[in-house]
Write an enzyme that holds these catalytic residues in place. Structure first.
Site, PDB file in Angstrom:
ATOM      1  N   GLY A 212       0.296  -1.228   0.287  1.00  0.00           N
ATOM      2  CA  GLY A 212      -0.188   0.379  -0.224  1.00  0.00           C
ATOM      3  C   GLY A 212       0.831   1.136   0.049  1.00  0.00           C
ATOM      4  N   GLY A 215       1.810   5.884   4.663  1.00  0.00           N
ATOM      5  CA  GLY A 215       0.918   6.209   5.504  1.00  0.00           C
ATOM      6  C   GLY A 215       0.139   6.258   5.563  1.00  0.00           C
ATOM      7  N   GLY A 217      -0.923   3.698   7.355  1.00  0.00           N
ATOM      8  CA  GLY A 217      -0.685   1.981   8.412  1.00  0.00           C
ATOM      9  C   GLY A 217       0.234   1.209   8.309  1.00  0.00           C
ATOM     10  N   HIS A 433      -5.910  34.435 -13.622  1.00  0.00           N
ATOM     11  CA  HIS A 433      -5.566  32.634 -13.722  1.00  0.00           C
ATOM     12  C   HIS A 433      -6.358  32.195 -12.911  1.00  0.00           C
ATOM     13  CE1 HIS A 433      -2.698  29.330 -14.502  1.00  0.00           C
ATOM     14  NE2 HIS A 433      -3.374  29.033 -13.628  1.00  0.00           N
ATOM     15  N   GLU A 434      -6.737  32.433 -11.133  1.00  0.00           N
ATOM     16  CA  GLU A 434      -7.254  31.973 -10.556  1.00  0.00           C
ATOM     17  C   GLU A 434      -8.342  31.992 -10.949  1.00  0.00           C
ATOM     18  OE1 GLU A 434      -5.868  29.307  -8.485  1.00  0.00           O
ATOM     19  OE2 GLU A 434      -4.190  30.448  -9.361  1.00  0.00           O
ATOM     20  N   HIS A 437     -10.150  29.879 -13.555  1.00  0.00           N
ATOM     21  CA  HIS A 437     -10.171  28.390 -13.199  1.00  0.00           C
ATOM     22  C   HIS A 437     -11.487  28.663 -12.315  1.00  0.00           C
ATOM     23  CE1 HIS A 437      -6.670  26.301 -14.005  1.00  0.00           C
ATOM     24  NE2 HIS A 437      -5.732  26.977 -13.005  1.00  0.00           N
ATOM     25  N   ASP A 511      -1.013  22.757 -14.658  1.00  0.00           N
ATOM     26  CA  ASP A 511      -2.802  22.477 -15.095  1.00  0.00           C
ATOM     27  C   ASP A 511      -2.320  21.920 -15.929  1.00  0.00           C
ATOM     28  OD1 ASP A 511      -3.221  24.113 -12.924  1.00  0.00           O
ATOM     29  OD2 ASP A 511      -3.558  25.477 -14.068  1.00  0.00           O
TER      30      ASP A 511
HETATM   31  P1  ADP Z   1       2.672   3.693   6.572  1.00  0.00           P
HETATM   32  O1  ADP Z   1       3.964   2.192   6.926  1.00  0.00           O
HETATM   33  O2  ADP Z   1       1.941   2.503   5.783  1.00  0.00           O
HETATM   34  O3  ADP Z   1       3.964   4.146   5.645  1.00  0.00           O
HETATM   35  P2  ADP Z   1       2.714   4.254   9.154  1.00  0.00           P
HETATM   36  O4  ADP Z   1       1.954   2.934  10.057  1.00  0.00           O
HETATM   37  O5  ADP Z   1       3.984   4.520   9.382  1.00  0.00           O
HETATM   38  O6  ADP Z   1       2.604   3.972   7.903  1.00  0.00           O
HETATM   39  O7  ADP Z   1       1.338   5.529   9.259  1.00  0.00           O
HETATM   40  C1  ADP Z   1       2.267   6.253  10.342  1.00  0.00           C
HETATM   41  C2  ADP Z   1       1.274   7.099  11.068  1.00  0.00           C
HETATM   42  O8  ADP Z   1       0.052   7.643  10.723  1.00  0.00           O
HETATM   43  C3  ADP Z   1       0.726   5.954  12.141  1.00  0.00           C
HETATM   44  O9  ADP Z   1       1.481   6.115  13.332  1.00  0.00           O
HETATM   45  C4  ADP Z   1      -0.666   6.321  12.856  1.00  0.00           C
HETATM   46  O10 ADP Z   1      -0.509   7.777  13.699  1.00  0.00           O
HETATM   47  C5  ADP Z   1      -1.016   7.029  11.012  1.00  0.00           C
HETATM   48  N1  ADP Z   1      -1.936   6.209  10.744  1.00  0.00           N
HETATM   49  C6  ADP Z   1      -2.113   6.039   9.580  1.00  0.00           C
HETATM   50  N2  ADP Z   1      -2.781   5.053   8.831  1.00  0.00           N
HETATM   51  C7  ADP Z   1      -3.523   5.098  10.668  1.00  0.00           C
HETATM   52  C8  ADP Z   1      -4.832   4.434  10.360  1.00  0.00           C
HETATM   53  N3  ADP Z   1      -4.988   3.511   9.419  1.00  0.00           N
HETATM   54  N4  ADP Z   1      -5.533   4.314  11.816  1.00  0.00           N
HETATM   55  C9  ADP Z   1      -4.795   4.634  12.573  1.00  0.00           C
HETATM   56  N5  ADP Z   1      -3.485   5.939  12.178  1.00  0.00           N
HETATM   57  C10 ADP Z   1      -3.150   5.794  11.002  1.00  0.00           C
HETATM   58 ZN    ZN Z   2      -4.077  27.081 -12.632  1.00  0.00          ZN
END
Ligand code: ADP
Ligand code: ZN
Ligand code: MG
Length: 623
Positions: A212, A215, A217, A433-434, A437, A511
């Protein structure tokens, strides 16, 4: 993704900065050489102040030049080598007596910062640079000495993996990825009661691959499994394996699994496994020996622990496509669990988890936040609430309100707020420009409504137009895509119509990039052109795998030309539509631009109000 258009500064300017910096340091070294010779030329006999006055009186002086920075007068005497003036030390800046004398005798006179003093200044600067270089060298030498020492005892672990006896993370701390959680329940049960499985002869998966985007989780989930099963958590990152010396990575893997066996049952987590687990033998210019050895060791270890030793290896990656197929064979990472961006409910769940530890005003609706944040990962959401909390402290408030949350959302999406431009031609252009849009978006059927338009810069962007996606969009229709492309082109269209073709700017770069990608997809992927419903792109890949466009060129040159033609047709048609909207609403746009320059930000509601009022007035006028 929360869609927005930004008027961005070009990357080229950054590049230019680096080049000019480099040129600067070259210059410095050049003047280092010439500076000294300038000094050498001025080895001359000093004379006193009264000598100077006498010489002036006697008409022996041809020219006087006073160096303000050193307060030295260079006196060029008649009949002397003009390259070697006499030096006179002065005591204060304005020597009225001297100056009036010079005036009186009509002697050539100059006040300047001499080459010598500039050279002196440069010299000290060069000294600084030299010192820095020397210090840098020392650090480098020390560092390589250290790692050389490290290489000496690499067999003995410099434990580069982390071990947590208890992670303290539970399943309830992980939200929004319910399917992944469900699939991994079984792993928890196994880690807790391996005997049950052994008793009936069930084979347990040894490796699970979490796939995945960053960030979402993955690390958190792995920790939660260890936490729920109450077993130790060993972790190492693939990038840490990739060391300078061959053999270090492999020995680390050995150490890691040795420790894990001693502590079984336990969970071993390998983050960024793609760093070691890339397909072998595809490296350009020979493979990476170190990485291959590490990978081989990893495979050996995974095959090594027999049956149910009580060790589960969980690895994480966002690039499963580059992994060596040997890693994915049965008995290794034969289970893949997708951990994707959370949907609306998922985001709400994650917000709930993170809001629990924060003081949030009762009127704040987490549901609204979840709606405003499509495309946010769990980490983004955690970050969002944290930013809002920090802002709350800075504003000396008791609890987080919607105002801090709004500011934090904008910041997470588009970066830090900068200071607005002063009123200038380019500010006016950005405003057009903005507003371009915003107005094209508003007048195009099927386009998301404007949330706000702003001239306050953020990150790379100098101006932004935000649109609110009205719902979680699963399917997007052709007309919606057309509307989106037209809206994206609204900025450039306004530049073009109002300032003329010669004045269009680089601000539309982003854009145009997005327009091109989107249109190409319409033609090659979604079958939305006259080429018909034919997939002309390579095999389908999840969106988060990076848009490498690795597998293009599955089609012939002839088809490629046809695709280009279709892409151009769509883009030109949308561009013409956008320009038409701009031309037809010129008066309205002018008004809005004035307002935007004055207020810096126009909220969507206000914009729509102005649009309605204006069209009502127009229709009365034309009646
Ligand atoms: P990955 O390993 O997929 O890059 P992490 O597990 O390191 O992501 O996520 C970083 C932080 O983001 C976690 O410590 C948590 O605080 C938050 N986070 C990410 N996904 C979730 C989730 N599904 N539920 C709750 N917190 C999450
Ligand atoms: Zn633009
Ligand atoms: Mg991680």
């Amino acid at each position: 993704m929360h869609s927005y258009h930004k008027f961005n500064t070009t990357k080229a300017s950054k590049h230019k900065k680096i080049v000019s910096l480099m040129a600067g340091s070259l210059l410095l070294f050049q003047t280092f050489l010439t500076g000294n010779s300038v000094l050498a030329q001025q080895k001359n006999q000093p004379i006193t102040f009264s000598d100077l006055l006498t010489s002036l009186e006697n008409g022996e002086v041809k020219r006087v030049s006073i160096d303000r920075s050193t307060n030295i007068a260079y006196v060029y005497l008649v009949g002397e080598n003009q390259a070697q003036p006499r030096k006179v030390k002065l005591f204060n800046d304005n020597n009225p007596e001297l100056i009036s004398k010079i005036r009186e005798k009509k002697v050539d006179f100059a006040m300047e910062s001499s080459a010598a003093s500039t050279a002196a200044l440069l010299n000290t600067m060069q000294l600084g640079v030299l010192l820095l270089l020397i210090i840098g060298l020392f650090i480098l030498i020390k560092k390589s000495a250290n790692s050389a020492a490290g290489a000496m005892n690499f067999g003995k672990s410099r434990a580069k993996f982390q071990m947590e006896a208890t992670t303290g993370v539970e399943f309830k701390d992980v939200a929004g990825i319910e399917e992944a959680k469900e699939e991994l329940q079984e792993v928890v049960v196994f880690l807790k009661t391996p005997d049950k499985f052994t008793a009936v002869g069930a084979k347990i998966p040894r490796g699970v691959l979490l796939v995945g985007p960053p960030g979402t989780g993955k690390t958190l989930l792995a920790k939660a499994i260890a936490g729920e099963a109450e077993v130790p958590f060993f972790s190492i990152s693939g990038s840490e394996f990739v060391e300078m010396f061959v053999g270090v990575g492999a020995s680390r893997v050995r150490d890691l699994f040795k420790k894990a066996k001693e502590n079984a049952p336990c969970l071993v987590f390998i983050d960024e496994i793609d760093a070691v687990g890339r397909q072998r033998g595809t490296g350009i210019g020979g493979g990476n020996d170190e990485r291959e050895q590490t990978l081989n060791q990893l495979l050996t270890e995974m095959d090594g622990f027999e049956g149910n030793t009580g060790i589960i290896v969980i690895a994480a990656t966002n690039r499963p496509d580059v992994l060596d197929s040997a890693l994915l064979r049965p008995g290794r990472f034969d289970r893949q669990v997708i951990v994707d961006y959370p949907d609306l409910n998922g985001r709400l769940g994650i917000l709930d988890v993170h809001a629990a530890t924060k003081k949030i005003a009762p009127e704040v609706s987490l549901n609204t936040i979840a709606q405003r944040t499509p495309g946010f990962s769990g980490a983004d959401l955690a970050n969002l609430l944290n930013e809002a909390a920090i802002l709350t402290v800075r504003r000396r408030k008791e609890a987080i309100t919607m105002s801090e949350i709004d500011a934090a959302i904008d910041r997470v999406i588009a970066g830090m707020e900068g200071t607005p431009l002063v009123d200038s031609k380019s500010k006016r252009l950005i405003a057009y420009h903005e507003i371009g849009h915003a107005i094209v978006g508003t007048f195009t059927k099927g386009h998301d409504p404007v949330e706000k338009v702003t001239l306050i810069p953020r990150g790379q962007a100098r101006g932004l137009t935000w649109f609110t996606p009205d719902e979680e969009q699963g399917l997007v229709s052709k007309s919606q895509l057309f509307a989106h492309i037209t809206g994206l082109l609204g900025g450039r269209a306004a530049e073009d119509v109002i300032f003329g073709d010669d004045e269009i700017t680089t601000g539309a770069g982003n854009d145009i990039e997005r327009v091109t990608t989107l249109t190409r997809q319409m033609v090659t992927k979604f079958g939305m052109s006259t080429l018909g419903p034919i997939a002309l792109e390579g095999e389908e890949q999840p969106l988060f795998l990076g848009n490498d466009n690795v597998n293009r060129s599955e089609y012939s040159q002839e088809i490629a030309e046809k695709i280009d033609l279709q892409v151009r047709k769509i883009v030109f048609q949308c561009y013409e539509n956008a320009k038409k909207i701009i031309r037809e609403n010129r008066g309205l746009i002018d008004n809005l631009v004035d307002l935007l320059i004055e207020k810096e930000t126009i909220e969507g509601d206000i914009l729509r109000q102005i649009v309605t009022n204006y069209s009502q007035k127009q229709s009365i006028l034309t009646k």
